[in-house]
Enzyme design. Structure first.
Site, PDB file in Angstrom:
ATOM      1  N   GLY A 259      11.191  -2.862   5.255  1.00 24.51           N
ATOM      2  CA  GLY A 259      10.463  -4.140   5.279  1.00 24.51           C
ATOM      3  C   GLY A 259       9.942  -4.484   3.891  1.00 24.51           C
ATOM      4  N   HIS A 260       9.300  -3.513   3.242  1.00 24.57           N
ATOM      5  CA  HIS A 260       8.834  -3.738   1.875  1.00 24.57           C
ATOM      6  C   HIS A 260      10.011  -4.060   0.953  1.00 24.57           C
ATOM      7  CE1 HIS A 260       5.684  -0.743   3.376  1.00 24.57           C
ATOM      8  NE2 HIS A 260       4.948  -1.772   3.044  1.00 24.57           N
TER       9      HIS A 260
ATOM     10  N   MET B 176       0.839  -1.205   0.000  1.00 23.28           N
ATOM     11  CA  MET B 176       0.000   0.000   0.000  1.00 23.28           C
ATOM     12  C   MET B 176       0.872   1.252   0.000  1.00 23.28           C
ATOM     13  SD  MET B 176      -3.408  -0.926   2.102  1.00 23.28           S
ATOM     14  CE  MET B 176      -2.758  -0.648   3.739  1.00 23.28           C
TER      15      MET B 176
ATOM     16  N   LEU C  36       6.626   3.139   1.493  1.00 28.11           N
ATOM     17  CA  LEU C  36       7.548   2.005   1.521  1.00 28.11           C
ATOM     18  C   LEU C  36       8.700   2.226   2.489  1.00 28.11           C
ATOM     19  CD1 LEU C  36       7.662   1.193  -2.306  1.00 28.11           C
ATOM     20  CD2 LEU C  36       6.155   0.238  -0.538  1.00 28.11           C
ATOM     21  N   HIS C  37       9.107   1.130   3.135  1.00 27.11           N
ATOM     22  CA  HIS C  37      10.233   1.145   4.076  1.00 27.11           C
ATOM     23  C   HIS C  37      11.078  -0.102   3.846  1.00 27.11           C
ATOM     24  CE1 HIS C  37       7.813  -1.781   6.167  1.00 27.11           C
ATOM     25  NE2 HIS C  37       6.842  -0.907   6.394  1.00 27.11           N
TER      26      HIS C  37
ATOM     27  N   GLN D 105      -2.703 -12.381   7.437  1.00 28.62           N
ATOM     28  CA  GLN D 105      -2.864 -12.054   6.013  1.00 28.62           C
ATOM     29  C   GLN D 105      -2.093 -13.053   5.145  1.00 28.62           C
ATOM     30  OE1 GLN D 105      -2.680  -7.950   4.247  1.00 28.62           O
ATOM     31  NE2 GLN D 105      -0.593  -8.557   3.788  1.00 28.62           N
TER      32      GLN D 105
ATOM     33  N   GLN E 166     -10.256  -2.775   2.056  1.00 32.17           N
ATOM     34  CA  GLN E 166      -9.778  -3.460   3.262  1.00 32.17           C
ATOM     35  C   GLN E 166      -9.794  -2.559   4.494  1.00 32.17           C
ATOM     36  OE1 GLN E 166      -5.887  -4.265   1.298  1.00 32.17           O
ATOM     37  NE2 GLN E 166      -5.011  -3.902   3.315  1.00 32.17           N
TER      38      GLN E 166
ATOM     39  N   SER F 140       6.708  -0.521  10.097  1.00 34.23           N
ATOM     40  CA  SER F 140       5.337  -0.421   9.602  1.00 34.23           C
ATOM     41  C   SER F 140       5.114   0.982   9.066  1.00 34.23           C
ATOM     42  CB  SER F 140       4.344  -0.697  10.735  1.00 34.23           C
ATOM     43  OG  SER F 140       3.046  -0.285  10.354  1.00 34.23           O
ATOM     44  N   SER F 141       4.344   1.085   7.994  1.00 35.79           N
ATOM     45  CA  SER F 141       4.002   2.407   7.451  1.00 35.79           C
ATOM     46  C   SER F 141       3.261   3.222   8.493  1.00 35.79           C
ATOM     47  CB  SER F 141       3.134   2.261   6.206  1.00 35.79           C
ATOM     48  OG  SER F 141       3.749   1.407   5.276  1.00 35.79           O
TER      49      SER F 141
HETATM   50  P1  AMP Z   1       1.517  -2.942   3.509  1.00 33.43           P
HETATM   51  O1  AMP Z   1       2.016  -1.890   2.593  1.00 33.43           O
HETATM   52  O2  AMP Z   1       1.553  -2.565   4.941  1.00 33.43           O
HETATM   53  O3  AMP Z   1       0.196  -3.514   3.059  1.00 33.43           O
HETATM   54  O4  AMP Z   1       2.545  -4.137   3.393  1.00 33.43           O
HETATM   55  C1  AMP Z   1       2.854  -4.698   2.140  1.00 33.43           C
HETATM   56  C2  AMP Z   1       3.636  -5.967   2.365  1.00 33.43           C
HETATM   57  O5  AMP Z   1       4.826  -5.685   3.084  1.00 33.43           O
HETATM   58  C3  AMP Z   1       2.850  -6.995   3.199  1.00 33.43           C
HETATM   59  O6  AMP Z   1       3.089  -8.296   2.673  1.00 33.43           O
HETATM   60  C4  AMP Z   1       3.453  -6.823   4.558  1.00 33.43           C
HETATM   61  O7  AMP Z   1       3.358  -7.977   5.368  1.00 33.43           O
HETATM   62  C5  AMP Z   1       4.899  -6.524   4.209  1.00 33.43           C
HETATM   63  N1  AMP Z   1       5.569  -5.848   5.323  1.00 33.43           N
HETATM   64  C6  AMP Z   1       5.145  -4.741   5.987  1.00 33.43           C
HETATM   65  N2  AMP Z   1       5.984  -4.444   6.998  1.00 33.43           N
HETATM   66  C7  AMP Z   1       6.956  -5.394   6.973  1.00 33.43           C
HETATM   67  C8  AMP Z   1       8.118  -5.646   7.770  1.00 33.43           C
HETATM   68  N3  AMP Z   1       8.430  -4.876   8.805  1.00 33.43           N
HETATM   69  N4  AMP Z   1       8.881  -6.705   7.459  1.00 33.43           N
HETATM   70  C9  AMP Z   1       8.555  -7.517   6.413  1.00 33.43           C
HETATM   71  N5  AMP Z   1       7.484  -7.329   5.625  1.00 33.43           N
HETATM   72  C10 AMP Z   1       6.696  -6.281   5.899  1.00 33.43           C
END
Ligand code: AMP
Length: 290
Positions: A49-50, A43, A46-47, A166, A74, A198-199
């Site tokens: 983790g993404h 979504m 981006l950081h 998820q 969602q 986390s975003s």
């Molecule tokens: P989001 O943009 O929050 O919907 O996340 C997109 C994808 O990135 C999802 O599959 C999340 O599980 C993954 N994601 C988000 N934060 C992290 C993180 N800290 N470490 C690994 N994957 C992440």
């Protein structure tokens, strides 16, 4: 379109697709060239983790495509859809630095044209935990993920273990519907103090950010006690008290569950400690392996 694949060898910038047709054309050309595609649905905001998901996609597929779409279906009416962080230019620049080949960033009308009327319900893994507190959430996730997988037809798609329920939901979705994409779960990327990236962490005030890592510490503690066959209920109660004392708010759930079915853990098979807890107005989720 053959040109766009050629451009990949000359330009560090990812290609930017706004329409399903552009994405499909890229897929067709990649298929003709015998290339594999790894998809990273996000979504945005981006950081690292993404980017870990994108790095893995790059490592094991020929092309990595990151999708950026703040999926309205969602979010419930009371949630943070309108204030969800949006920073597309910075996101694309980050993707460029990680060698992402293409970004798919459609608008809501491209994904949900007028008279859109379908919704996918994945039962079994969605009812409890997040599903109890966000009853429409997983239908929104399953529907948009199914759409993205059918639009891009990737060989592999990468999802973070950060959103553990998820990930299990998406795995069940592709199994149930015979979607020919392999789902790969990627370990959670954390700050040095243990807070899961986390975003939504941008919502945390400085004093909240300081105590936020306590969530992960408490989950680690529960995991250790569960692993040793200790009293899980007591460990969960202690965690709740500890978090409350540190300034955390409402606990939606803290539980030890079976890592695949997400039913309460009976001590057999792989276990997972999962949690959703408020810190101020921010709802933090995290999970760790037992
Ligand atoms: P989001 O943009 O929050 O919907 O996340 C997109 C994808 O990135 C999802 O599959 C999340 O599980 C993954 N994601 C988000 N934060 C992290 C993180 N800290 N470490 C690994 N994957 C992440």
């Amino acid at each position: 379109m053959r040109l766009t694949i050629l451009q990949k060898f000359t330009s560090p910038e990812p290609l930017l697709f706004r329409t399903v047709k552009e994405l499909r054309d890229f897929r067709s050309n990649a298929t003709r060239a015998g290339k594999t595609i790894g998809l990273v649905p996000t979504m945005g905001a981006l950081h690292a983790g993404h980017m870990e998901l994108a790095n893995q996609a790059k490592r094991i597929c020929d092309y990595a495509i990151v999708t950026i779409f703040v999926n309205p279906t969602q979010f419930a009416a009371n949630e943070d859809l309108s204030k969800y962080p949006r920073q597309e230019a910075a996101d694309i620049a980050l993707c460029a630095r990680h060698g992402v080949d293409a970004v798919f960033a459609p608008d809501a009308a491209e994904m949900y044209p007028p008279n859109f009327g379908s919704s996918i319900t994945v039962s079994g893994v969605t009812e409890k935990w997040e599903g109890e507190f966000r009853p429409t959430h997983f239908a929104g996730v399953a529907t948009v993920v199914a759409k993205l997988l059918l639009q891009a037809m990737p060989d592999k798609a990468f999802f973070g273990k950060k959103d553990y329920q998820q990930l299990q939901t998406v795995k069940k979705l592709v199994r149930d519907l015979n979607i020919p994409t392999q789902i790969i779960g990627v370990p959670t990327v954390r700050e040095a103090d243990g807070l899961a990236l986390s975003s939504r962490n941008v919502y945390l005030a400085p004093h909240e950010r300081r105590v936020a890592p306590l969530l992960n510490k408490n989950l680690q503690n529960i995991a250790q006690i569960a692993h040793q066959g200790g009293d899980i209920e007591a460990a969960v109660e202690k965690a709740k008290a500890d978090l409350s004392a540190a300034g955390f708010g409402k606990v939606d759930y803290i539980a030890v569950v079976n890592a695949e079915t997400l039913e309460e853990w009976n001590g057999k098979g792989e276990g997972r400690v999962i949690a959703a807890v408020y810190l101020g107005k921010t709802r933090l989720i995290d999970n760790v392996a037992v």
